[in-house]
Design a protein around this motif. Structure first.
Motif, PDB file in Angstrom:
ATOM      1  N   ALA A 133       0.846  -1.208   0.000  1.00  0.00           N
ATOM      2  CA  ALA A 133       0.000   0.000   0.000  1.00  0.00           C
ATOM      3  C   ALA A 133       0.873   1.247   0.000  1.00  0.00           C
ATOM      4  N   ALA A 134       1.974   1.210   0.737  1.00  0.00           N
ATOM      5  CA  ALA A 134       2.902   2.350   0.748  1.00  0.00           C
ATOM      6  C   ALA A 134       3.487   2.568  -0.639  1.00  0.00           C
ATOM      7  N   GLY A 135       3.826   1.492  -1.320  1.00  0.00           N
ATOM      8  CA  GLY A 135       4.350   1.611  -2.689  1.00  0.00           C
ATOM      9  C   GLY A 135       3.352   2.265  -3.618  1.00  0.00           C
ATOM     10  N   ARG A 136       2.091   1.863  -3.507  1.00  0.00           N
ATOM     11  CA  ARG A 136       1.048   2.471  -4.345  1.00  0.00           C
ATOM     12  C   ARG A 136       0.886   3.948  -4.019  1.00  0.00           C
ATOM     13  N   ARG A 137       0.899   4.270  -2.735  1.00  0.00           N
ATOM     14  CA  ARG A 137       0.718   5.673  -2.318  1.00  0.00           C
ATOM     15  C   ARG A 137       1.895   6.537  -2.759  1.00  0.00           C
ATOM     16  N   LEU A 138       3.110   6.051  -2.550  1.00  0.00           N
ATOM     17  CA  LEU A 138       4.296   6.839  -2.913  1.00  0.00           C
ATOM     18  C   LEU A 138       4.418   6.984  -4.428  1.00  0.00           C
ATOM     19  N   ALA A 139       4.012   5.964  -5.164  1.00  0.00           N
ATOM     20  CA  ALA A 139       4.058   6.043  -6.629  1.00  0.00           C
ATOM     21  C   ALA A 139       3.106   7.106  -7.157  1.00  0.00           C
ATOM     22  N   ALA A 140       2.104   7.455  -6.374  1.00  0.00           N
ATOM     23  CA  ALA A 140       1.132   8.478  -6.782  1.00  0.00           C
ATOM     24  C   ALA A 140       1.571   9.894  -6.422  1.00  0.00           C
ATOM     25  N   ALA A 141       2.717  10.025  -5.768  1.00  0.00           N
ATOM     26  CA  ALA A 141       3.207  11.361  -5.404  1.00  0.00           C
ATOM     27  C   ALA A 141       3.423  12.190  -6.664  1.00  0.00           C
ATOM     28  N   PRO A 142       3.076  13.464  -6.618  1.00  0.00           N
ATOM     29  CA  PRO A 142       3.250  14.305  -7.811  1.00  0.00           C
ATOM     30  C   PRO A 142       4.692  14.300  -8.337  1.00  0.00           C
ATOM     31  N   GLN A 143       5.640  14.359  -7.447  1.00  0.00           N
ATOM     32  CA  GLN A 143       7.062  14.324  -7.823  1.00  0.00           C
ATOM     33  C   GLN A 143       7.691  13.152  -7.086  1.00  0.00           C
ATOM     34  N   ILE A 144       7.972  12.058  -7.791  1.00  0.00           N
ATOM     35  CA  ILE A 144       8.495  10.878  -7.103  1.00  0.00           C
ATOM     36  C   ILE A 144       9.998  10.944  -6.850  1.00  0.00           C
ATOM     37  N   GLU A 145      10.648  11.939  -7.411  1.00  0.00           N
ATOM     38  CA  GLU A 145      12.092  12.036  -7.228  1.00  0.00           C
ATOM     39  C   GLU A 145      12.471  12.129  -5.749  1.00  0.00           C
ATOM     40  N   GLY A 146      11.651  12.799  -4.947  1.00  0.00           N
ATOM     41  CA  GLY A 146      11.932  12.965  -3.527  1.00  0.00           C
ATOM     42  C   GLY A 146      11.787  11.684  -2.721  1.00  0.00           C
ATOM     43  N   VAL A 147      11.081  10.702  -3.264  1.00  0.00           N
ATOM     44  CA  VAL A 147      10.896   9.428  -2.569  1.00  0.00           C
ATOM     45  C   VAL A 147      11.474   8.268  -3.389  1.00  0.00           C
ATOM     46  N   ALA A 148      12.333   8.597  -4.325  1.00  0.00           N
ATOM     47  CA  ALA A 148      12.880   7.588  -5.233  1.00  0.00           C
ATOM     48  C   ALA A 148      13.611   6.467  -4.497  1.00  0.00           C
ATOM     49  N   GLY A 149      14.361   6.801  -3.467  1.00  0.00           N
ATOM     50  CA  GLY A 149      15.097   5.781  -2.727  1.00  0.00           C
ATOM     51  C   GLY A 149      14.173   4.786  -2.044  1.00  0.00           C
ATOM     52  N   VAL A 150      13.102   5.282  -1.461  1.00  0.00           N
ATOM     53  CA  VAL A 150      12.138   4.404  -0.792  1.00  0.00           C
ATOM     54  C   VAL A 150      11.406   3.549  -1.827  1.00  0.00           C
ATOM     55  N   LEU A 151      11.000   4.162  -2.929  1.00  0.00           N
ATOM     56  CA  LEU A 151      10.350   3.405  -3.999  1.00  0.00           C
ATOM     57  C   LEU A 151      11.277   2.315  -4.531  1.00  0.00           C
ATOM     58  N   HIS A 152      12.550   2.643  -4.680  1.00  0.00           N
ATOM     59  CA  HIS A 152      13.530   1.670  -5.164  1.00  0.00           C
ATOM     60  C   HIS A 152      13.579   0.466  -4.214  1.00  0.00           C
TER      61      HIS A 152
END
Length: 138
Positions: free
Chosen positions: A26-45
């Motif tokens: 669920a966190a992955g889905r939520r973070l992927a929806a962030a307007p700018q994912i560059e700021g959370v790229a490490g967590v998404l990775h």
């Protein structure tokens, strides 16, 4: 997540560390929806490379590809290029191969244009993975 507030972001980042796979997914889905994912790229990775459960990988990939933008595709290619766990690598590849944009000609063309753009990316892993995907199309 429609309203990406500071608290919402903190909650999603905390959820990415959960021992429960469903909470991480669920966190992955939520973070992927962030307007700018560059700021959370490490967590998404990290979520894309989740070696504990491919459900986390799958949900995060699907959400990133649903963005239909270079940032989402780039994040997925970057993870696929360095995935060392075979199950995770296979899941990343399967989700890329099953991207719904391949189903229609026009959307497939959009994806090919994005892959061509990423084939010139500054990150050599992203470049390599984009080139491999393009080579498979020939």
């Amino acid at each position: 997540m429609d309203d990406f507030t500071e608290r919402g972001l903190r909650d999603a980042l905390a959820a990415a560390e959960s021992p429960a796979w469903s909470v991480r997914a669920a966190a992955g889905r939520r973070l992927a929806a962030a307007p700018q994912i560059e700021g959370v790229a490490g967590v998404l990775h990290g979520l894309l490379l989740d070696a504990q459960d491919t459900g986390v990988t799958s949900d995060t990939v699907v959400a990133l590809l649903a963005r239909r933008d270079l940032a989402g595709l780039r994040a997925v290619l970057a993870a696929r290029a360095v995935a060392s766990d075979q199950g995770t690598a296979d899941q990343l590849a399967a989700e890329l191969d099953c991207d719904p944009r391949w189903a229609t000609g026009q959307d497939g063309d959009e994806l090919i244009v994005q892959l061509r753009t990423l084939a010139a990316d500054s990150d050599s892993d992203v470049r390599k993975e984009a080139l491999l995907r393009l080579a498979r199309l020939r």
